[in-house]
Design an enzyme around this catalytic site. Structure first.
Site, mmCIF file in Angstrom:
data_model
loop_
_atom_site.group_PDB
_atom_site.id
_atom_site.type_symbol
_atom_site.label_atom_id
_atom_site.label_comp_id
_atom_site.label_asym_id
_atom_site.label_seq_id
_atom_site.Cartn_x
_atom_site.Cartn_y
_atom_site.Cartn_z
ATOM 1 N N TYR A 175 0.848 -1.186 0.000
ATOM 2 C CA TYR A 175 0.000 0.000 0.000
ATOM 3 C C TYR A 175 0.885 1.238 0.000
ATOM 4 C CZ TYR A 175 -2.892 3.788 1.819
ATOM 5 O OH TYR A 175 -3.530 4.992 1.982
ATOM 6 N N GLU A 200 -3.814 7.477 -3.657
ATOM 7 C CA GLU A 200 -3.583 6.173 -3.046
ATOM 8 C C GLU A 200 -3.410 5.116 -4.129
ATOM 9 O OE1 GLU A 200 -6.014 5.264 0.767
ATOM 10 O OE2 GLU A 200 -6.908 4.044 -0.800
#
Lengths: 290, 381, 381, 290
Positions: B101, B189
């Protein structure tokens, strides 16, 4: 007597010829604020309302007027530049009323202003008023009255509501400060609490917070650790859903953090009286100051 | 402003972030055609402004073009968290060796943009933060200098040990920072950032939220807004320059100022009601705004009473009164109305209301109590 | 690295700086064709890396295409400060209401990029600085924030009073800063920045110098190098990774290190000679560099003696000795050679030289004295 | 005893596995410098010459080794990042040998390093040596000898020449510092003069300048105003033509400013002995220290 502004405040208005700027400049002058100059590029040499000299740049205005405070009413795309110009010109206290300043702009403005040693209030704030002395921004003068309670708030009209209730109950104010509802701003709760603690005229403080972030929680700890004066508080947004921005860019519950419940708990745990309704602030104050 | 995954991917791609190909379909036929073109197993992903798409059945594999057609048909019928799926992204399925991530948000505490990186990708980062906080590395970027290569490398070393992958990830992080800051992001993101069995790194998903305050100066980004993917009432409110958030209660609220609007909602709840919405008409209240506000609120069938709470500072209460009168003339209300007005031009406002057979109160608590009583058909608590 | 006016204009144009059209010609015929296309009086400007083009006759008006042909023919024959003119820029003549100067350089004292603006444009800024220093406003840019609009406005207010012109100039200054910093400039200049009788602002001339150290990472900028516009020997030296500057003296110098090279030149002068060049072979001295150095120096007919001054630190003196021996084998020298060697691998170097019938000294002063004596055919002072 | 480095210097080498980095690391270890670690991204966990631990990042290296000084040998495009990484990791003394760092990079590195309170030497410098104690950079150890003269110089091999002459004449050095030939660098003449003035072991100072800029002129004024110890100097570039960069990016005469003549005059006017030839430094020193 008050914090941040008083009778000696010499105010500059950036964006003095704009719609909001001109309207509120008149109001501030009426209230008795010493407005010593205005800035509108291209209108240097003219006068606002035949009285207040207008300059092309803040640097020039400071040199000619000795201004020690400025208030900014320029549109959002130019607000960051206006704050930086004021700081670069050495103005010690900068109040930015403008709503809608991009937050990434503020990540740059914040260190810029700090490096130059200025204090910034706002953006997206109603400004402040020291009743009977000086008003900088847009808080309506007639709802305030001189007294010995300091008020600091993240909100505009909610502040008016509370101040109005206080004035009706004959509780006057030293200074009412709106720090604004943006996620990144200059002066915060602790800065104001600290100033109120040091201000001899202030006997108690009202703190009006809202959902989002952890400023109120930190402020509550500051109250317990550093303050002798009583502080009471109110938090707006108990019914706000998570993840939605409640008008103010900063009023947003991210995940489980920044809820009203969390903030009210922090108030209680640190000895800050918690008002359930805005009107309850009055009773809490009366009890605290007895 | 939320943008779709495929839009965020388009932006990231422009910054050189490696992203597998993909095309958008609005019909099952289109999805089939795209799947045929790719000639391999595809993933079909709902394009909707809501998290948890996977759990809601909005992300599925399809091995053949025919299957792609069927899967797309299913997904295009879904309603996820109240939002109907109108578009799907069709993209070749990838072999995945690892999932990480990386994301960046504006952090109010540090007053900076803050990176987060975690080798535990593919799941919700809030979950990782709660359960295994040591699996997240945070880094606040000094806005005066930007993300330096050494900082990107430090983050990348937290994700990978192979130096080629570290360098590739560091470059992606620097480009992500650029994409974020040059497009007015408040969040950007990549989850997951994957490695393939061959060791290549790619962004399989992309998310970006734009700061609403940036849209005026970024028309190209503003144009990405997909109104079909938003609540209809919120779209209408935005066009009228109102800040509006729909809720599930029965007391419609019209207030000036965000803080006062929240406090009004809270007071509704305090007295036993439920707010139907957050609505801030803002500072400069022209009558048209009030008309639009009433139109939006009355279109909500749950609303059983409407409450105005106006503290006139900059807001002129006579403007609000005029707006109310105009709106009611256009569309007579079917639910009771409670008006609280005080402040600037209060006397004029009361006169205007009186002429139209309306009245107003000056006390906020009393007004809220009354509105709750009317909405609940009983007395307020 | 210097680039031509037309190249700088191309860069500035990309950044939205208003620049009148213009095309480059390398022959009188081309100049004529361009002038015909513009269909108006044109200015023909020599494209050459030297200041004072105007005084040297390198900038002229032409009212007709035929005149443009003749004028271009004249200018293309010019040699300005030793550099032959190979290209001219043909551009429509403009009506000028006022001329200003704006420029930016890297300033070593403030360690920042510094803007200079002056309403006294069109002439050399050093002249303005010397005669009327109050007509120049300087402003150092904080590299962490870039040139803010208010700073650009302050500079622009120094040039203009009309707010439209101020805003236009401020925007040009911001874009000039971007062009400068995004392309690795060490200088960027618009002189003159003019206003037309209609009040429009435009950049009539453009100058840009690129930091040589930026070229490796900017291949597009490096490609702008015009080797035909440079000293042939300096081009050759650069290709061999030598730092070389041609001078007018008679003692050719080959030295390792810039400071020692300058000190050697000074000592040549001190003993009554004149250095023929500055030449630094740098730290890592492979023999090929030495060969190239000797080839360059011996091609200068003024050189009457050659002096090597090598202080071996990183530089291995045996490498240098090998280079000397190889070079002499390839091209026997026609002028005397004095070698001073000391430091790393000195003994090996002396052995190598000895085998080829050469010798070396260890004292710098003695070596310089000897070289000067040989070059002047007498004794050193 | 010395300035900036001594026996307690714990050195990190950034770019330790590169061609220049590995060569000079061996030389430094041989000279007796305590090289405690190296940094090469991707080679973390390995050892240089079976002895010196290598790390992926400077932060990690500092944590594990307690390095208090770093020397940078990475290629020019990465040098700015390396300097910033070192400063961010809190290393108090950063020496950058790399030649060819873009000057616009340095405009950003300079404030970055300064904000973090580190001292930077270079870039494009030979480093420094405190004979008999520690050597950081590339100055050949064998030409130096311990003694009581400090030396500061903008040049590399010219410094060696002068130091070599001093050593031959039995004049030893406390520390020899090469500040580098770039237009923007960290430590300057005045920083070194100031440090030498405060260093008890240093009895006299040699300052070797060159054309370009005004550092030598300011340093000369500093000598007159702030120093008690004798200073002698040499300026290279008396025969340099204006407008041409003499190898060093900083060695350029702009207009009429920064000439050797101007600098030598400043030396004379401020009591700094002027050497006409490099060798004359020795005699001037002998006279000054008599």
């Amino acid at each position: 007597m008050s914090i941040f502004i008083d009778k000696s405040t010499r105010l500059l208005v950036q964006g003095i010829t704009g719609r909001d700027g001109s309207f509120h400049t008149k109001q501030m002058i009426e209230y008795g604020t010493q407005v010593v100059g205005g800035v509108t590029p291209g209108k240097g040499g003219q006068k606002f309302e035949d009285k207040v000299p207008i300059f092309n740049t803040v640097a020039e205005a400071v040199k000619k007027t000795g201004a020690n405070t400025t208030v900014i009413y320029v549109p959002p795309p130019f607000a960051a530049d206006a704050m930086m110009e004021a700081a670069d010109a050495g103005i010690p206290f900068i109040v930015c009323i403008t709503e809608g300043v991009p937050v990434l702009d503020m990540t740059r403005v914040y260190p810029y202003v700090k490096e130059r040693g200025s204090r910034l209030l706002g953006p997206n704030c109603p400004g402040l008023i020291s009743p009977g002395q000086s008003k900088v921004g847009i808080i309506p003068g007639r709802i305030c009255t001189p007294g010995n309670v300091g008020l600091v708030s993240r909100s505009g009209t909610l502040t008016y509501e509370v101040v109005f209730q206080m004035t009706r109950a004959k509780i006057g104010q030293t200074t009412c400060v709106g720090i604004g509802g943006d996620p990144i701003n200059g002066t915060n709760f602790i800065d104001c609490l600290d100033a109120f603690e040091k201000d001899a005229a202030t006997k108690a403080v009202v703190m009006i917070g809202e959902i989002g972030g952890t400023d109120e929680q930190e402020a509550a700890r500051f109250v317990r650790e550093k303050m002798k004066k009583p502080v009471v508080g109110f938090i707006a947004g108990q019914t706000a859903p998570p993840g939605r921005r409640m008008g103010h860019a900063g009023a947003i519950i991210s995940g489980s953090a920044g809820t009203a419940a969390e903030k009210m708990q922090a108030f209680e745990e640190n000895g800050v009286g918690v008002a359930k309704r805005p009107i309850d602030v009055v009773d809490l104050l009366k009890r605290a100051m007895r | 402003m939320n943008i779709h995954e495929y839009q965020a991917k388009d932006i990231f791609r422009k910054y050189g972030i490696p992203i597998p190909p993909g095309e958008v379909a609005t019909t099952p036929d289109e999805a089939q055609a795209i799947a045929r073109k790719f000639g391999t197993t595809v993933v079909i992903k709902a394009q909707v402004h809501a998290g948890g798409r996977g759990k809601a059945g909005g992300v599925k594999l399809a091995k053949t073009p025919e299957e792609a057609r069927n899967v797309a048909a299913q997904i295009l019928k879904l309603v996820i968290k109240g939002l109907p799926v109108q578009k799907v992204l069709v993209t070749p399925a990838a072999d995945i060796a690892s999932e990480a991530y990386v994301g960046i948000i504006v952090d109010r505490a540090s007053k900076r943009s803050v990176f987060m990186a975690s080798p535990a990708g593919g799941i919700d980062i809030e979950e990782v933060a709660a359960k295994t906080p040591d699996k997240i590395l945070r880094h606040a970027v000094d806005p005066r200098y930007g993300l330096q290569m050494f900082e990107a490398m430090q983050l990348a070393f937290f994700l990978y040990s192979d130096i080629k992958q570290v360098r590739a990830a560091a470059k992606i992080l620097q480009q992500l920072y650029k994409a974020f800051s040059e497009n007015g992001g408040s969040l950007a993101e990549i989850n997951p950032l994957v490695t393939t069995p061959a060791g290549e790194i790619a962004a399989l998903d992309a998310k970006m939220v734009i700061d609403d305050n940036e849209l005026d100066r970024r028309p190209d980004i503003a144009a990405l807004r997909d109104e079909s993917a938003e609540e209809e009432s919120e779209v209408e409110a935005r066009k009228a320059n109102l800040t509006f958030i729909k809720l599930d209660g029965n007391v419609g609220c019209v207030v000036n100022g965000a803080g006062l609007a929240m406090a009004t909602m809270d007071l509704v709840k305090y007295y036993g009601g439920e707010p139907a919405n957050f609505l801030d008409i803002g500072g400069s209240s022209n009558p048209e705004k009030v008309v639009a506000a009433l139109r939006i609120i009355t279109s909500d069938k749950n609303v059983k009473a409407i409450l105005f709470n106006i503290f006139g500072g900059i807001t002129r209460t006579d403007d609000v009164a005029n707006g109310i009168v105009t709106a009611i003339k256009q569309n007579p209300l079917k639910v009771p109305l409670v008006i609280r007005l005080t402040g600037t031009n209060e006397e004029i406002a009361l006169e205007i209301l009186k002429k139209s057979g309306l009245s107003a109160m000056t006390d906020m608590d009393e007004a809220v109590k009354k509105a709750v009583a009317l909405a609940t058909g009983g007395k307020a608590k």
